[in-house]
Design a protein around this motif. Sequence first.
Motif, mmCIF file in Angstrom:
data_model
loop_
_atom_site.group_PDB
_atom_site.id
_atom_site.type_symbol
_atom_site.label_atom_id
_atom_site.label_comp_id
_atom_site.label_asym_id
_atom_site.label_seq_id
_atom_site.Cartn_x
_atom_site.Cartn_y
_atom_site.Cartn_z
ATOM 1 N N ARG A 132 0.825 -1.202 0.000
ATOM 2 C CA ARG A 132 0.000 0.000 0.000
ATOM 3 C C ARG A 132 0.860 1.253 0.000
ATOM 4 O O ARG A 132 1.975 1.260 0.494
ATOM 5 C CB ARG A 132 -0.917 0.008 1.224
ATOM 6 N N LYS A 133 0.293 2.343 -0.546
ATOM 7 C CA LYS A 133 0.991 3.625 -0.520
ATOM 8 C C LYS A 133 0.973 4.168 0.900
ATOM 9 O O LYS A 133 -0.003 4.026 1.610
ATOM 10 C CB LYS A 133 0.302 4.629 -1.439
ATOM 11 N N GLN A 134 2.042 4.811 1.282
ATOM 12 C CA GLN A 134 2.134 5.403 2.605
ATOM 13 C C GLN A 134 2.356 6.902 2.447
ATOM 14 O O GLN A 134 3.239 7.338 1.713
ATOM 15 C CB GLN A 134 3.286 4.790 3.397
ATOM 16 N N ALA A 135 1.526 7.689 3.143
ATOM 17 C CA ALA A 135 1.637 9.144 3.072
ATOM 18 C C ALA A 135 2.789 9.619 3.942
ATOM 19 O O ALA A 135 2.994 9.134 5.042
ATOM 20 C CB ALA A 135 0.340 9.799 3.521
ATOM 21 N N VAL A 136 3.537 10.587 3.416
ATOM 22 C CA VAL A 136 4.652 11.187 4.147
ATOM 23 C C VAL A 136 4.394 12.684 4.216
ATOM 24 O O VAL A 136 4.143 13.321 3.194
ATOM 25 C CB VAL A 136 5.996 10.918 3.437
ATOM 26 N N LEU A 137 4.418 13.251 5.425
ATOM 27 C CA LEU A 137 4.199 14.680 5.622
ATOM 28 C C LEU A 137 5.505 15.314 6.086
ATOM 29 O O LEU A 137 6.202 14.759 6.926
ATOM 30 C CB LEU A 137 3.119 14.919 6.678
ATOM 31 N N LYS A 138 5.807 16.496 5.551
ATOM 32 C CA LYS A 138 7.008 17.208 5.986
ATOM 33 C C LYS A 138 6.717 17.942 7.281
ATOM 34 O O LYS A 138 5.605 18.400 7.511
ATOM 35 C CB LYS A 138 7.440 18.214 4.929
ATOM 36 N N LEU A 139 7.728 18.047 8.124
ATOM 37 C CA LEU A 139 7.599 18.834 9.348
ATOM 38 C C LEU A 139 7.936 20.285 9.018
ATOM 39 O O LEU A 139 8.958 20.562 8.402
ATOM 40 C CB LEU A 139 8.551 18.322 10.428
ATOM 41 N N VAL A 140 7.043 21.176 9.421
ATOM 42 C CA VAL A 140 7.279 22.610 9.185
ATOM 43 C C VAL A 140 7.301 23.333 10.522
ATOM 44 O O VAL A 140 6.680 22.901 11.492
ATOM 45 C CB VAL A 140 6.210 23.222 8.258
ATOM 46 N N LEU A 141 8.011 24.452 10.563
ATOM 47 C CA LEU A 141 8.116 25.250 11.772
ATOM 48 C C LEU A 141 7.073 26.360 11.758
ATOM 49 O O LEU A 141 6.387 26.582 10.766
ATOM 50 C CB LEU A 141 9.527 25.815 11.890
ATOM 51 N N SER A 142 6.990 27.094 12.856
ATOM 52 C CA SER A 142 5.951 28.104 13.010
ATOM 53 C C SER A 142 6.083 29.240 12.005
ATOM 54 O O SER A 142 5.082 29.824 11.600
ATOM 55 C CB SER A 142 5.954 28.657 14.429
ATOM 56 N N ASP A 143 7.295 29.553 11.553
ATOM 57 C CA ASP A 143 7.439 30.632 10.569
ATOM 58 C C ASP A 143 6.806 30.255 9.235
ATOM 59 O O ASP A 143 6.284 31.111 8.524
ATOM 60 C CB ASP A 143 8.904 31.026 10.394
ATOM 61 N N THR A 144 6.823 28.978 8.900
ATOM 62 C CA THR A 144 6.164 28.513 7.687
ATOM 63 C C THR A 144 4.653 28.610 7.840
ATOM 64 O O THR A 144 3.957 29.031 6.914
ATOM 65 C CB THR A 144 6.562 27.055 7.380
ATOM 66 N N CYS A 145 4.143 28.251 9.005
ATOM 67 C CA CYS A 145 2.699 28.335 9.259
ATOM 68 C C CYS A 145 2.228 29.791 9.239
ATOM 69 O O CYS A 145 1.097 30.072 8.849
ATOM 70 C CB CYS A 145 2.346 27.706 10.604
ATOM 71 N N ALA A 146 3.077 30.709 9.645
ATOM 72 C CA ALA A 146 2.706 32.118 9.702
ATOM 73 C C ALA A 146 2.440 32.688 8.313
ATOM 74 O O ALA A 146 1.586 33.554 8.158
ATOM 75 C CB ALA A 146 3.799 32.917 10.397
ATOM 76 N N VAL A 147 3.147 32.230 7.298
ATOM 77 C CA VAL A 147 2.999 32.773 5.945
ATOM 78 C C VAL A 147 2.216 31.850 5.010
ATOM 79 O O VAL A 147 2.130 32.115 3.816
ATOM 80 C CB VAL A 147 4.383 33.078 5.322
ATOM 81 N N CYS A 148 1.616 30.816 5.551
ATOM 82 C CA CYS A 148 0.877 29.842 4.745
ATOM 83 C C CYS A 148 -0.355 30.488 4.108
ATOM 84 O O CYS A 148 -1.088 31.226 4.758
ATOM 85 C CB CYS A 148 0.459 28.668 5.625
ATOM 86 N N LYS A 149 -0.595 30.185 2.826
ATOM 87 C CA LYS A 149 -1.743 30.742 2.110
ATOM 88 C C LYS A 149 -3.042 30.036 2.479
ATOM 89 O O LYS A 149 -4.115 30.611 2.349
ATOM 90 C CB LYS A 149 -1.516 30.632 0.603
ATOM 91 N N THR A 150 -2.945 28.779 2.905
ATOM 92 C CA THR A 150 -4.136 28.012 3.305
ATOM 93 C C THR A 150 -3.917 27.458 4.709
ATOM 94 O O THR A 150 -3.570 26.289 4.873
ATOM 95 C CB THR A 150 -4.402 26.861 2.323
ATOM 96 N N PRO A 151 -4.103 28.283 5.735
ATOM 97 C CA PRO A 151 -3.814 27.835 7.100
ATOM 98 C C PRO A 151 -4.772 26.737 7.564
ATOM 99 O O PRO A 151 -5.965 26.766 7.260
ATOM 100 C CB PRO A 151 -3.974 29.098 7.937
ATOM 101 N N CYS A 152 -4.231 25.787 8.290
ATOM 102 C CA CYS A 152 -5.042 24.700 8.841
ATOM 103 C C CYS A 152 -5.107 24.858 10.363
ATOM 104 O O CYS A 152 -4.328 25.593 10.961
ATOM 105 C CB CYS A 152 -4.433 23.345 8.474
ATOM 106 N N ALA A 153 -6.040 24.167 10.981
ATOM 107 C CA ALA A 153 -6.241 24.274 12.423
ATOM 108 C C ALA A 153 -5.008 23.810 13.193
ATOM 109 O O ALA A 153 -4.591 24.441 14.167
ATOM 110 C CB ALA A 153 -7.461 23.464 12.843
#
Length: 66
Positions: free
Chosen positions: A17-38
């Motif tokens: 099966r395919k396995q999803a891989v998510l990158k770890l991002v820091l708070s500065d990346t979340c601050a400038v994100c165009k589509t912020p998530c909860a």
Amino acid sequence: MAPKGKVVKKKKSPSDRKQAVLKLVLSDTCAVCKTPCARGMRYYEGMKQPGAMGKGVPCILTRTYV
């Protein structure tokens, strides 16, 4: 034995099966994100506190399948 005309699918083993891989991002990346998530916004708010230390948060926008 399967009835005539029916297709029997073989189950995939967990290793196929395919396995999803998510990158770890820091708070500065979340601050400038165009589509912020909860999850990202909660992490960003926590990192704004004095003395806060974090290791990042998994970003769903960077999902890739391996």
